[in-house]
Design a protein around this motif. Sequence first.
Motif, PDB file in Angstrom:
ATOM      1  N   PHE A 158       0.826  -1.217   0.000  1.00 15.91           N
ATOM      2  CA  PHE A 158       0.000   0.000   0.000  1.00 15.91           C
ATOM      3  C   PHE A 158       0.857   1.262   0.000  1.00 15.91           C
ATOM      4  N   GLN A 159       1.820   1.313   0.908  1.00 15.46           N
ATOM      5  CA  GLN A 159       2.566   2.566   1.096  1.00 15.46           C
ATOM      6  C   GLN A 159       3.545   2.852  -0.037  1.00 15.46           C
ATOM      7  N   LYS A 160       4.025   1.822  -0.756  1.00 13.84           N
ATOM      8  CA  LYS A 160       5.020   2.082  -1.803  1.00 13.84           C
ATOM      9  C   LYS A 160       4.437   2.941  -2.918  1.00 13.84           C
ATOM     10  N   SER A 161       3.188   2.671  -3.298  1.00 15.36           N
ATOM     11  CA  SER A 161       2.576   3.458  -4.368  1.00 15.36           C
ATOM     12  C   SER A 161       2.274   4.873  -3.904  1.00 15.36           C
ATOM     13  N   VAL A 162       1.874   5.024  -2.645  1.00 12.14           N
ATOM     14  CA  VAL A 162       1.594   6.354  -2.092  1.00 12.14           C
ATOM     15  C   VAL A 162       2.870   7.188  -2.066  1.00 12.14           C
ATOM     16  N   HIS A 163       3.936   6.617  -1.532  1.00 14.06           N
ATOM     17  CA  HIS A 163       5.211   7.330  -1.451  1.00 14.06           C
ATOM     18  C   HIS A 163       5.749   7.681  -2.846  1.00 14.06           C
ATOM     19  N   GLN A 164       5.695   6.717  -3.746  1.00 16.99           N
ATOM     20  CA  GLN A 164       6.249   6.962  -5.082  1.00 16.99           C
ATOM     21  C   GLN A 164       5.446   8.023  -5.840  1.00 16.99           C
ATOM     22  N   LYS A 165       4.125   8.021  -5.677  1.00 15.29           N
ATOM     23  CA  LYS A 165       3.300   9.038  -6.331  1.00 15.29           C
ATOM     24  C   LYS A 165       3.648  10.436  -5.825  1.00 15.29           C
ATOM     25  N   ILE A 166       3.839  10.546  -4.517  1.00 11.51           N
ATOM     26  CA  ILE A 166       4.118  11.856  -3.909  1.00 11.51           C
ATOM     27  C   ILE A 166       5.488  12.367  -4.323  1.00 11.51           C
ATOM     28  N   PHE A 167       6.509  11.533  -4.120  1.00  4.57           N
ATOM     29  CA  PHE A 167       7.887  12.014  -4.293  1.00  4.57           C
ATOM     30  C   PHE A 167       8.356  12.002  -5.743  1.00  4.57           C
ATOM     31  N   SER A 168       7.652  11.285  -6.615  1.00  2.21           N
ATOM     32  CA  SER A 168       8.013  11.318  -8.031  1.00  2.21           C
ATOM     33  C   SER A 168       7.624  12.646  -8.681  1.00  2.21           C
TER      34      SER A 168
ATOM     35  N   THR B 200      11.188   7.606   1.422  1.00  2.98           N
ATOM     36  CA  THR B 200      10.566   8.286   0.282  1.00  2.98           C
ATOM     37  C   THR B 200      10.288   7.345  -0.893  1.00  2.98           C
ATOM     38  N   ALA B 201      10.740   6.107  -0.811  1.00  2.00           N
ATOM     39  CA  ALA B 201      10.557   5.101  -1.869  1.00  2.00           C
ATOM     40  C   ALA B 201      11.210   5.514  -3.183  1.00  2.00           C
ATOM     41  N   GLU B 202      12.224   6.363  -3.122  1.00  3.57           N
ATOM     42  CA  GLU B 202      12.967   6.755  -4.312  1.00  3.57           C
ATOM     43  C   GLU B 202      14.121   5.773  -4.551  1.00  3.57           C
ATOM     44  N   ALA B 203      14.437   5.548  -5.826  1.00  5.53           N
ATOM     45  CA  ALA B 203      15.579   4.717  -6.204  1.00  5.53           C
ATOM     46  C   ALA B 203      16.691   5.638  -6.686  1.00  5.53           C
ATOM     47  N   GLN B 204      17.699   5.830  -5.856  1.00  7.20           N
ATOM     48  CA  GLN B 204      18.807   6.712  -6.211  1.00  7.20           C
ATOM     49  C   GLN B 204      19.894   5.930  -6.946  1.00  7.20           C
ATOM     50  N   TYR B 205      20.523   6.581  -7.908  1.00 10.21           N
ATOM     51  CA  TYR B 205      21.634   5.952  -8.610  1.00 10.21           C
ATOM     52  C   TYR B 205      22.742   6.978  -8.828  1.00 10.21           C
ATOM     53  N   ASN B 206      23.949   6.468  -8.980  1.00 11.10           N
ATOM     54  CA  ASN B 206      25.110   7.316  -9.222  1.00 11.10           C
ATOM     55  C   ASN B 206      25.226   7.580 -10.716  1.00 11.10           C
ATOM     56  N   ALA B 207      24.935   8.798 -11.123  1.00  9.91           N
ATOM     57  CA  ALA B 207      24.937   9.145 -12.551  1.00  9.91           C
ATOM     58  C   ALA B 207      26.335   9.140 -13.152  1.00  9.91           C
TER      59      ALA B 207
ATOM     60  N   LYS C  86       3.046  -5.989  -6.680  1.00  8.97           N
ATOM     61  CA  LYS C  86       2.347  -5.234  -7.716  1.00  8.97           C
ATOM     62  C   LYS C  86       3.213  -4.097  -8.258  1.00  8.97           C
ATOM     63  N   ALA C  87       3.371  -4.062  -9.564  1.00  5.34           N
ATOM     64  CA  ALA C  87       4.090  -2.965 -10.207  1.00  5.34           C
ATOM     65  C   ALA C  87       3.221  -1.714 -10.183  1.00  5.34           C
ATOM     66  N   VAL C  88       3.820  -0.595  -9.822  1.00  8.43           N
ATOM     67  CA  VAL C  88       3.059   0.654  -9.736  1.00  8.43           C
ATOM     68  C   VAL C  88       3.293   1.549 -10.950  1.00  8.43           C
ATOM     69  N   ASN C  89       4.315   1.207 -11.755  1.00  6.03           N
ATOM     70  CA  ASN C  89       4.603   1.921 -13.003  1.00  6.03           C
ATOM     71  C   ASN C  89       4.771   3.428 -12.790  1.00  6.03           C
ATOM     72  N   ILE C  90       5.489   3.779 -11.745  1.00  9.14           N
ATOM     73  CA  ILE C  90       5.775   5.188 -11.449  1.00  9.14           C
ATOM     74  C   ILE C  90       7.282   5.402 -11.527  1.00  9.14           C
ATOM     75  N   ASN C  91       7.699   6.373 -12.301  1.00  9.71           N
ATOM     76  CA  ASN C  91       9.125   6.667 -12.458  1.00  9.71           C
ATOM     77  C   ASN C  91       9.614   7.460 -11.248  1.00  9.71           C
ATOM     78  N   ALA C  92      10.197   6.738 -10.276  1.00 10.83           N
ATOM     79  CA  ALA C  92      10.756   7.385  -9.088  1.00 10.83           C
ATOM     80  C   ALA C  92      12.256   7.143  -9.015  1.00 10.83           C
ATOM     81  N   PHE C  93      12.907   7.031 -10.195  1.00  8.09           N
ATOM     82  CA  PHE C  93      14.363   6.947 -10.269  1.00  8.09           C
ATOM     83  C   PHE C  93      14.931   8.361 -10.138  1.00  8.09           C
ATOM     84  N   LYS C  94      15.937   8.538  -9.288  1.00  9.19           N
ATOM     85  CA  LYS C  94      16.526   9.861  -9.103  1.00  9.19           C
ATOM     86  C   LYS C  94      18.057   9.758  -9.085  1.00  9.19           C
TER      87      LYS C  94
END
Length: 356
Positions: free
Chosen positions: A45-55, A213-220, A184-192
């Motif tokens: 439940f919370q992963k989709s809520v967090h990803q929607k907000i912070f994306s 924040t359910a963000e996926a951080q990566y080293n660019a 469940k896949a939420v299909n929200i782009n929360a890559f940062k």
Amino acid sequence: MDIKQKPTYKTKRFWAGILLAQFLLFFLFSKVEFIVNLFVKFFEFQKSVHQKIFSLLSFSVGDILYIILGIGLLYFILKIIKKKSRNIFLLRFLILANILYFSYQLFWGMLYFQKPIIQNLPRGNITLKETQDLTLKYLTLCKQTRKLVNEDKNGVFIVTDLNKIKTEILHNQGNLPNFLGHKKAVNINAFKPSLYEGVMSYSGILGYYNPFTAEAQYNAELPSTFLPFTLAHESMHQLGFAREQEANFTGYLIGRNATNLDLKYSTEYFVLKSLLNSLVEKKPEFVKQVIQNYSSEMKRDRMAEKDFVKRHEGFLDVMFGYTNDLFLKSNQQEGSVTYSYFVDLLIRFERSVSKK
């Protein structure tokens, strides 16, 4: 003791006791499958809520949060050192520690105690021959896919469109096999891209998931060979796979048949390196021979990776490697440089596929 200090002293003991009680309670929770499953359902439940907000924000909110927490921690330490402000700030620190620890366990920590994926795969011992045969298979696959991707002016593999890779990863989340459970896949782009990319390059950290924040951080700054698979790996944390090697395995499932060739090559190359790492002590001559049989393009990619690592060697790399190793082991995982569990999952899955 001054009378005015007694309530503060009692309150400090209360919050210290609550923190200790949390440690014990979540430890007991981790041993009860029914309770762990409740946390897993809450995460869905919370992963989709967090990803929607912070994306909605292009920058990493989680990184800003960590900066604030770091400054706050330093401020608390300075105040606790001073005798006049020690009592009140020690109390505030204990309250904050309780809130953060509870939030971490609620949003993420208990997911480390989910049923291991390996229990849903065929059993049986993994042989060296089986591992070597799979290594040769992925050497061939890497050679084939490498010829189809783009290069920079130095002849090194380069990612041409990161957004297309992100889109395919999100799409492929919905095609994962059923034996992995009901994620469940939420299909929200929360890559940062991480705000700490300079530090990350010296720490050996490729990416990380922020549980608040359910963000996926990566080293660019990563070489292109690392980057697509790192995104796939972190996206699996977003989906709810907490263990590192299980995120590697499910990330492999995301990329193994990808139509995006950059993602496919990065995945195959990661698998090949993992297999070689698992064999390097038992079959060093075999590993050496496989590396010698890399295509000329792959050898250039390997040198680019080695140059990147060499340029960023130092104290931070050792320190973060050690602390990450301790963190993984404290959460029922192998150390940070161990690939045996991933290789076990990989080979057992390949067995099941080959039988179909």
